[in-house]
Structure formats: structure tokens, C-alpha cells
Design an enzyme around this catalytic site. Sequence first.
Site, PDB file in Angstrom:
ATOM      1  N   ASN A   9     -11.076 -20.199 -13.846  1.00  0.00           N
ATOM      2  CA  ASN A   9     -10.042 -21.217 -14.035  1.00  0.00           C
ATOM      3  C   ASN A   9     -10.268 -21.825 -15.413  1.00  0.00           C
ATOM      4  O   ASN A   9     -11.192 -22.603 -15.600  1.00  0.00           O
ATOM      5  CB  ASN A   9     -10.168 -22.277 -12.931  1.00  0.00           C
ATOM      6  CG  ASN A   9      -9.213 -23.441 -13.131  1.00  0.00           C
ATOM      7  OD1 ASN A   9      -8.335 -23.384 -13.991  1.00  0.00           O
ATOM      8  ND2 ASN A   9      -9.397 -24.485 -12.328  1.00  0.00           N
ATOM      9  N   LYS A  11      -8.512 -23.906 -16.907  1.00  0.00           N
ATOM     10  CA  LYS A  11      -8.022 -25.293 -17.011  1.00  0.00           C
ATOM     11  C   LYS A  11      -7.208 -25.435 -18.308  1.00  0.00           C
ATOM     12  O   LYS A  11      -6.603 -24.455 -18.745  1.00  0.00           O
ATOM     13  CB  LYS A  11      -9.181 -26.283 -16.903  1.00  0.00           C
ATOM     14  CG  LYS A  11     -10.003 -26.025 -15.616  1.00  0.00           C
ATOM     15  CD  LYS A  11     -10.997 -27.084 -15.272  1.00  0.00           C
ATOM     16  CE  LYS A  11     -11.744 -26.681 -14.000  1.00  0.00           C
ATOM     17  NZ  LYS A  11     -12.710 -27.701 -13.555  1.00  0.00           N
ATOM     18  N   HIS A  98      -5.891 -27.663  -6.600  1.00  0.00           N
ATOM     19  CA  HIS A  98      -7.160 -27.949  -7.276  1.00  0.00           C
ATOM     20  C   HIS A  98      -7.408 -29.460  -7.245  1.00  0.00           C
ATOM     21  O   HIS A  98      -6.468 -30.249  -7.345  1.00  0.00           O
ATOM     22  CB  HIS A  98      -7.112 -27.441  -8.717  1.00  0.00           C
ATOM     23  CG  HIS A  98      -8.462 -27.460  -9.357  1.00  0.00           C
ATOM     24  ND1 HIS A  98      -9.004 -28.615  -9.873  1.00  0.00           N
ATOM     25  CD2 HIS A  98      -9.391 -26.498  -9.515  1.00  0.00           C
ATOM     26  CE1 HIS A  98     -10.225 -28.342 -10.323  1.00  0.00           C
ATOM     27  NE2 HIS A  98     -10.480 -27.064 -10.118  1.00  0.00           N
ATOM     28  N   GLU A 100      -8.368 -31.444  -9.399  1.00  0.00           N
ATOM     29  CA  GLU A 100      -7.832 -32.181 -10.558  1.00  0.00           C
ATOM     30  C   GLU A 100      -6.343 -32.450 -10.372  1.00  0.00           C
ATOM     31  O   GLU A 100      -5.836 -33.487 -10.802  1.00  0.00           O
ATOM     32  CB  GLU A 100      -8.122 -31.400 -11.844  1.00  0.00           C
ATOM     33  CG  GLU A 100      -9.603 -31.459 -12.195  1.00  0.00           C
ATOM     34  CD  GLU A 100     -10.166 -30.235 -12.886  1.00  0.00           C
ATOM     35  OE1 GLU A 100      -9.391 -29.425 -13.426  1.00  0.00           O
ATOM     36  OE2 GLU A 100     -11.412 -30.087 -12.882  1.00  0.00           O
ATOM     37  N   GLU A 170     -14.263 -26.266  -3.133  1.00  0.00           N
ATOM     38  CA  GLU A 170     -14.812 -26.868  -4.346  1.00  0.00           C
ATOM     39  C   GLU A 170     -15.148 -28.328  -4.065  1.00  0.00           C
ATOM     40  O   GLU A 170     -14.254 -29.190  -4.095  1.00  0.00           O
ATOM     41  CB  GLU A 170     -13.788 -26.802  -5.491  1.00  0.00           C
ATOM     42  CG  GLU A 170     -13.405 -25.400  -5.889  1.00  0.00           C
ATOM     43  CD  GLU A 170     -12.909 -25.340  -7.326  1.00  0.00           C
ATOM     44  OE1 GLU A 170     -13.480 -24.564  -8.104  1.00  0.00           O
ATOM     45  OE2 GLU A 170     -11.974 -26.071  -7.681  1.00  0.00           O
ATOM     46  N   GLY A 176     -17.683 -29.494 -12.752  1.00  0.00           N
ATOM     47  CA  GLY A 176     -17.883 -29.918 -14.127  1.00  0.00           C
ATOM     48  C   GLY A 176     -19.039 -30.885 -14.311  1.00  0.00           C
ATOM     49  O   GLY A 176     -19.194 -31.494 -15.366  1.00  0.00           O
ATOM     50  N   SER A 216     -19.650 -25.914 -10.747  1.00  0.00           N
ATOM     51  CA  SER A 216     -20.857 -25.673 -11.558  1.00  0.00           C
ATOM     52  C   SER A 216     -21.525 -24.341 -11.223  1.00  0.00           C
ATOM     53  O   SER A 216     -22.745 -24.227 -11.227  1.00  0.00           O
ATOM     54  CB  SER A 216     -21.848 -26.837 -11.429  1.00  0.00           C
ATOM     55  OG  SER A 216     -21.266 -28.020 -11.917  1.00  0.00           O
ATOM     56  N   GLY A 237     -15.151 -22.591 -13.446  1.00  0.00           N
ATOM     57  CA  GLY A 237     -14.529 -23.381 -14.508  1.00  0.00           C
ATOM     58  C   GLY A 237     -15.202 -23.113 -15.841  1.00  0.00           C
ATOM     59  O   GLY A 237     -14.921 -22.124 -16.524  1.00  0.00           O
TER      60      GLY A 237
HETATM   61  P1  13P Z   1     -16.861 -25.896 -13.151  1.00  0.00           P
HETATM   62  O1  13P Z   1     -17.306 -24.487 -12.882  1.00  0.00           O
HETATM   63  O2  13P Z   1     -16.693 -26.204 -14.593  1.00  0.00           O
HETATM   64  O3  13P Z   1     -17.703 -26.894 -12.413  1.00  0.00           O
HETATM   65  O4  13P Z   1     -15.379 -26.022 -12.529  1.00  0.00           O
HETATM   66  C1  13P Z   1     -15.149 -25.582 -11.257  1.00  0.00           C
HETATM   67  C2  13P Z   1     -13.685 -25.592 -11.027  1.00  0.00           C
HETATM   68  O5  13P Z   1     -13.074 -26.629 -10.962  1.00  0.00           O
HETATM   69  C3  13P Z   1     -12.998 -24.297 -10.906  1.00  0.00           C
HETATM   70  O6  13P Z   1     -11.706 -24.463 -10.433  1.00  0.00           O
END
Ligand code: 13P
Length: 255
Positions: A9, A11, A98, A100, A170, A176, A216, A237
Site C-alpha cells: 500500500n 498510500k 483502511h 486512515e 491491521e 507506521g 510495521s 505500508g
Molecule cells: P506500515 O507497514 O507502514 O506500518 O503500514 C501498514 C499499512 O497501513 C498498510 O496498509
Amino acid sequence: MRKKIVAGNWKMNLDYNEGLSLFSEMINMIRDEVTGKQEAVVCSPFIHLHSLVQLSKGYDKVSVGAQNAYQAESGAYTGEISAKMIKSVGAEYVILGHSERRQYFGETNDLLAKKTDVALKNDLKPIFCIGETLQEREANQHFGIIKSQLQEGVFHLEEDQFVKLVIAYEPVWAIGTGVTASSDQAQEIHAFIRIEIAAKYGQEVANNTTILYGGSCNPKNAPELFAQPDIDGGLIGGASLKSRDFVDIVKVFNQ
Ligand code: 13P
């Protein structure tokens, strides 16, 4: 048996040229180094989708997806992108729900149920995200939160539609932050998700549902996470923005 998937992803990162060069690097590495039956999915900003699909032609282990789609089929929704448009450029997947999107854009389970319907109607495979916040986990509400995200977001689907979904767990506190869920914590929730799917759609559907872990995830922790019996891959991510890291995570499923 269910499919193993590692999905990136991106983002809101990478301009058009940066995205194309990263993807070109990745697909060549995947062609040369990936030996199993796993699938790598890259979920890019809309801007890149058409070009990535073109570049991925002939690479059967690589698919392309979007990160969101609108809940209506078409119409006067300035600035939005429909599932039909995403499908029309050849993308196969779409991330829905997601954290976010839930957090910054107020997406609710009810809204996500509509987005799921429209995505499936247009023949996209949703990667449907669920997960609790730190506060919810500390209040011991995580099982209840996961259950209601499933019930309200996707359990209205008929079985023939549900089987097209990929579920991604997640935990919001792991996204993140560099703090990953331990493999035991992740496995516990993945097993719970599979039990809930079995209760609704039966054991066979549950056994065949791909459930990804996200938060992560990196080349170091992926082998232990992906060795858990109910973890079928990852939604990545930060590490999906580096070709070496992403491909190393994909390679965890090499045979
Ligand atoms: P990270 O791998 O940066 O923690 O993000 C995970 C994520 O939100 C994937 O959709």
C-alpha cells in the site's frame, strides 16, 4: 488451499515517474527471484494505476490495485473515482476500509458495506481492512470491534460474493509506528476472524479466505508472522516503498 498474498500500500507517496520506476524494479526482481505460488499486489495512487497495469502484463505473479473507491456507481461527485473506472484500467484489487480512511475521512462500517457492494459489482476484489485502536485494545474491546467491523462491513454479502474478498487485519497501533503486533497477538486475531467467518459462511469458506496482517511488517518480522497458521500474507505500508524490502517480504512464501 487459500492464496498467499503480499500487498503493498503505497498510500499518498511517489509521483508518477517515481512510482513507475519503483514498480519496474519490483516486477523484474519478482520475475527473477519469486519461486512460489504467492501473489504480489501493488496498490498505488489512482494516477499510476493504468501504467502499472500495462507494465505488469506478462508478469503473472503481480497484480495492481487501488486504495479506495467511491460508494456510488457514477454521478455528480466532483473529484471522486468509481469502481468502474478502476476496473476499466485493468486493476484487479481495491483496498477498502483502511484505518486512515476510517480515521481521516470518517468512513464507517455502513459506508464500507456500500463501497464493498459497488466494488464487487464492478468485478474488483476488495482487500477489506479491519483493526482496533490502541485505546480499544487497552479497554479489551478488540474482539468486539473486529466482530462488528466484519458484521456491519461485509457479512451482509452472499457467500458467492464474500469469497471474492481478502481480509486484512491491521491493528491501528501498529501502522507506521514501528511497533508490530507479536506473531501470537496477530495469530490470535486471525484465528478469531476465521472462526467468525466459519460461523457465518461455514468452515470451507473460512478455510479458503486469505487473511493478511498489516502494521510495521518488514523483511525481518515477516517470516515469523507469515509462519502462523492463520496469517496468509501481509499488507505492507512503509516497506512497500523500497523494492528490496518489498520483494524480500514477497519471497517469504518462496518454495
Ligand atoms: P506500515 O507497514 O507502514 O506500518 O503500514 C501498514 C499499512 O497501513 C498498510 O496498509
